[in-house]
Scaffold this active site. Structure first.
Site, mmCIF file in Angstrom:
data_model
loop_
_atom_site.group_PDB
_atom_site.id
_atom_site.type_symbol
_atom_site.label_atom_id
_atom_site.label_comp_id
_atom_site.label_asym_id
_atom_site.label_seq_id
_atom_site.Cartn_x
_atom_site.Cartn_y
_atom_site.Cartn_z
ATOM 1 N N CYS A 112 -16.657 27.971 -31.414
ATOM 2 C CA CYS A 112 -15.978 27.913 -30.120
ATOM 3 C C CYS A 112 -14.650 28.675 -30.169
ATOM 4 C CB CYS A 112 -15.821 26.456 -29.677
ATOM 5 S SG CYS A 112 -15.479 26.292 -27.910
ATOM 6 N N HIS A 211 -21.220 24.311 -30.191
ATOM 7 C CA HIS A 211 -20.786 23.369 -31.219
ATOM 8 C C HIS A 211 -21.980 22.918 -32.059
ATOM 9 C CE1 HIS A 211 -16.503 22.639 -30.275
ATOM 10 N NE2 HIS A 211 -16.874 23.152 -29.102
ATOM 11 N N GLU A 213 -22.071 21.545 -34.869
ATOM 12 C CA GLU A 213 -21.862 20.276 -35.575
ATOM 13 C C GLU A 213 -22.346 19.068 -34.779
ATOM 14 O OE1 GLU A 213 -18.320 20.491 -32.877
ATOM 15 O OE2 GLU A 213 -19.539 21.937 -34.014
#
Length: 234
Positions: A112, A211, A213
Site C-alpha cells: 500500500c 494488503h 497480510e
C-alpha cells in the site's frame, strides 16, 4: 535458519491499558503472516536514516508497510485537499531502508503506502485522490473497512507466478501510483488503477496496493520469505 524479515512500523499516539502516549505499532497481521510463511518478523520503527545500512545488514528481507500518505513534496506536488497526515520521519527512514536494501540486494515487498513510497523514491509520482479519477470509492470505502477489488495480473510476471492471473484483494488506499520509473506495471483493477509493480531483474522487489497480510492465502509474503531464505538464489 528462518529468514529475518524487517517490518516498518507506524509511530502514532495510541492508547492501551492505562497508557495514552506515542507508540511504535503495526497491525499484528503482518507479523503473523510472516511467521505463517516460515519467517521471523522484526519491527523497524522510524529512526535516523543513518542507521538504515546497519539494520539492513542484519536482515534477510524487508516489508515496507502501509500507513499515511507520502509527503507530496517528495514528488514535487502541491498537497491535494484530501492528502493529509504524512509522516516525514517514516518517509526518510523507509527511503533510507530501500536505498540500503537495493545496495545489499535484499528482497523487498511494498504494501500500500510502501508501493507508493517505492514509486516516489524511483522518481515517480502519485495520483493524490484516486476517486477523482475513477469516480468511486471502492478502493477505500471509509473507516476501518477494506475495499474488495478484483485484480488481473500481467502474464509472465513474478507476481502472476505467486498469486495467479486473477485475484480478489483487500484494498484501503485513496491514492495510487501514477508513474513508476524502473518498475514494470504487473496488475491493474478493472477501473485501470495500478495495483502492483515489480522491478526488472532477478531480485525480489515487488509492490502492491493491496494488503496481502489480511488474506488467508499469503502468497506474496510466502514469496518474499522464500526469496529471503538462506541459500536462495535471489
Amino acid at each position: 535458519m528462518s529468514p529475518l524479515i524487517g517490518l516498518t512500523t507506524y509511530r502514532e499516539q495510541a492508547a492501551w491499558g492505562v497508557w495514552d502516549q506515542r507508540a511504535d505499532l503495526l497491525p499484528a497481521q503482518y507479523a503473523e503472516a510472516v511467521v505463517a510463511c516460515g519467517g521471523v518478523p522484526v519491527l523497524l520503527p522510524p529512526q535516523p536514516a543513518e542507521g538504515a545500512a546497519a539494520v539492513v545488514a542484519r536482515l534477510d528481507g524487508l516489508v515496507v508497510s502501509g500507513g499515511a500518505d507520502v509527503d507530496p513534496g517528495r514528488y514535487g506536488a502541491t498537497p491535494h485537499p484530501r492528502t493529509a497526515g504524512w509522516r516525514a520521519d517514516r518517509d526518510a527512514w523507509e527511503t533510507a531502508l530501500l536505498d540500503a536494501a537495493e545496495a545489499a540486494g535484499l528482497p523487498v515487498l511494498g504494501v500500500c503506502r510502501g508501493m507508493q513510497l517505492m514509486a516516489v523514491r524511483s522518481g515517480g509520482t502519485l495520483d493524490q485522490h484516486t476517486p477523482d479519477l475513477v469516480g468511486h470509492d471502492d478502493h477505500s470505502p471509509g473507516g476501518d473497512a477494506f475495499g474488495t477489488v478484483a485484480v488481473r495480473t500481467e502474464p509472465g510476471s513474478r507476481l502472476a507466478g505467486l498469486v495467479g492471473e486473477a485475484v480478489t484483494v483487500n484494498c484501503h488506499h485513496h491514492q495510487s501510483v501514477a508513474t513508476h520509473p524502473g518498475f514494470r506495471a504487473v496488475a491493474r483493477a478493472a477501473d485501470g488503477t495500478l495495483e502492483a509493480m515489480e522491478a526488472e531483474g532477478d531480485r525480489f522487489c515487488v509492490a502492491v496496493q493491496w494488503h496481502p497480510e489480511t488474506a488467508a492465502d499469503v502468497g506474496l509474503l510466502a514469496g518474499l520469505v522464500a526469496a529471503a531464505a538462506p541459500g536462495s538464489p535471489e
